[in-house]
Design an enzyme around this catalytic site. Structure first.
Site, PDB file in Angstrom:
ATOM      1  N   PRO A 221       0.830  -1.209   0.000  1.00  0.00           N
ATOM      2  CA  PRO A 221       0.000   0.000   0.000  1.00  0.00           C
ATOM      3  C   PRO A 221       0.863   1.257   0.000  1.00  0.00           C
ATOM      4  CG  PRO A 221      -0.063  -1.117   2.143  1.00  0.00           C
ATOM      5  CD  PRO A 221       0.625  -2.028   1.193  1.00  0.00           C
TER       6      PRO A 221
ATOM      7  N   TYR B 216       1.106   5.089  13.320  1.00  0.00           N
ATOM      8  CA  TYR B 216      -0.257   5.601  13.233  1.00  0.00           C
ATOM      9  C   TYR B 216      -1.067   5.084  14.429  1.00  0.00           C
ATOM     10  CZ  TYR B 216       1.479   7.122   8.744  1.00  0.00           C
ATOM     11  OH  TYR B 216       2.232   7.727   7.766  1.00  0.00           O
TER      12      TYR B 216
ATOM     13  N   ARG C  57      -1.007  -5.107   9.122  1.00  0.00           N
ATOM     14  CA  ARG C  57       0.391  -4.661   8.992  1.00  0.00           C
ATOM     15  C   ARG C  57       0.890  -4.198  10.352  1.00  0.00           C
ATOM     16  NH1 ARG C  57       3.550  -1.182   4.354  1.00  0.00           N
ATOM     17  NH2 ARG C  57       3.655  -3.272   3.471  1.00  0.00           N
TER      18      ARG C  57
ATOM     19  N   GLY D 101       7.123  -2.058  -2.842  1.00  0.00           N
ATOM     20  CA  GLY D 101       6.644  -0.684  -2.884  1.00  0.00           C
ATOM     21  C   GLY D 101       7.312   0.075  -4.004  1.00  0.00           C
TER      22      GLY D 101
END
Ligand code: FNR
Length: 352
Positions: free
Chosen positions: A22, A180, A228, A321
């Site tokens: 992502p 996060y 994740r 990525g």
């Protein structure tokens, strides 16, 4: 050959072991993905990846990193994601999406405009976190969530999972890494709470566990769920590999199918040691000791390197990525180099 072996996950089959990691494109408008997202994600499905995971997508507006992040908090988002997931699916790939809440790292400008903090009222908003501790020195502290606020976050993750299903996605990844919101609850460096969500390991994992259980309750049995994690904070006194292994065991029991193993992102004083495949040993340890499939990510760029990770049983899937930003056709290159035969789109058959 391991890289081009299909992977069965519940009711779906990945055509090979290559996933698009992502990656935020910072190109959405009010959370709505644009034609950029269709072409960007669609190209990588055409390029031969088995799984295309759309970027960290906010479960509520406050949970965006920047104002240009994608979202899944309303029906307009569902409508806009539908053609994107459909196109990915039509190319023989599985469309996945990462559900995220940026926590205290929310409300910053897009990276190519410098990524500076955006204050409430000046294009930004007040971020929320487990504790009122700022990410960077000199920044205002985020607002600590109360228990009602935490319950609302759990509900918002579940509602976003339902919308992801309505938007045609077949795989979900819960973002509990990179500093996060969920990671902030996991780590003692950012979680100083004295209630049921802070202190002991069991308390710090409580929110991630609740989110996973709530998401799993609405996400169909036949569809896979990933989480994740940052396997380590790369900082003294922080979240580490042992805790990641322990949490992964718990997640396996909650119906999570694969742990996508990243690291870092929590604190500015982290001491990263970056090298090719530097996070692979974490994926290998979690796979061996927690009894759950893992994904390896981070500086995996060469077909032989990816093949070796899978052949040695260090992971079940590789996520790429930046290499897939440089070359959306990397899976085709890998097939050529490793001597595998993979289907090409009919439209392009004359080129192969
Ligand atoms: C990322 N990364 C990332 N990670 C994540 O979990 N959610 C996200 O939305 C993003 N966004 C993002 C944007 C961009 C432009 C980059 C380059 C990276 C991290 C990414 O998924 C991956 O874990 C790292 O880039 C390491 O893998 P590579 O790039 O070395 O293959």
């Amino acid at each position: 050959m391991s890289l081009f072996e299909p992977l069965r996950l519940r009711g779906i089959t990945l055509r090979n072991r290559i996933a698009v990691s992502p990656m935020c494109e910072y190109s959405a408008v009010d959370g709505v993905p644009q034609s950029w997202h269709l072409v960007h994600l669609g190209s990588r499905a055409v390029g031969g990846a088995a799984l295309v995971i759309a970027e960290a997508t906010a479960i509520e507006a406050r949970g965006r990193i920047s104002p240009a992040d994608t979202g899944l908090w309303n029906d307009a988002h569902v409508e806009a994601w539908l053609p994107i997931s459909r196109f990915i699916h039509e190319q023989g790939a599985v469309a996945g999406i990462q559900l995220a809440h940026a926590g205290r790292k929310a409300s910053v400008d897009v990276p190519w405009r410098g990524g500076a903090r955006l204050e409430a009222g000046a294009g930004g908003w007040m971020p929320v976190a487990p504790s009122a501790l700022a990410y960077a020195q000199g920044e205002p502290a985020p607002m600590a969530l109360d228990e009602a606020g935490i319950e609302a976050i759990v509900r918002a993750f579940a509602d976003a999972a339902q919308r992801a299903l309505d938007a045609g996605f077949e795989l979900l990844e819960v973002h509990a890494a990179h500093g996060y919101l969920l990671h902030e609850f996991l780590s003692p460096l950012t979680n100083r709470r004295e209630d049921a969500f802070g202190g002991t390991f069991d308390n710090r994992i409580r929110l991630t566990r609740a989110v996973v259980a709530a998401v799993r309750a609405v996400w169909p049995e036949r569809l896979p769920l990933f989480v994740r994690l940052s396997a380590t904070d790369w900082a003294d006194g922080g979240w580490d590999l042992e805790q990641s292994i322990a949490l992964s065991r718990v997640l396996a029991g909650e119906g999570v199918d694969l742990v996508d193993v990243s690291s870092g992102g929590l604190v500015t004083h982290q001491q990263l040691r970056v090298a090719p495949g530097y996070q692979v040993p974490f994926a290998a340890r979690i796979r061996a000791e927690a009894g759950i499939a893992t994904g390896a990510v981070g500086l995996i760029t060469e077909p032989a390197q990816a093949e070796a990770i899978l052949a040695r049983g260090e992971a079940d899937l590789v996520l790429l990525g930046r290499e897939l930003l440089r070359d959306p056709y990397w899976p085709r290159r890998a097939a050529r180099e490793l001597g595998a035969d993979i289907a090409v789109p009919e439209q392009y058959a004359r080129a192969w």
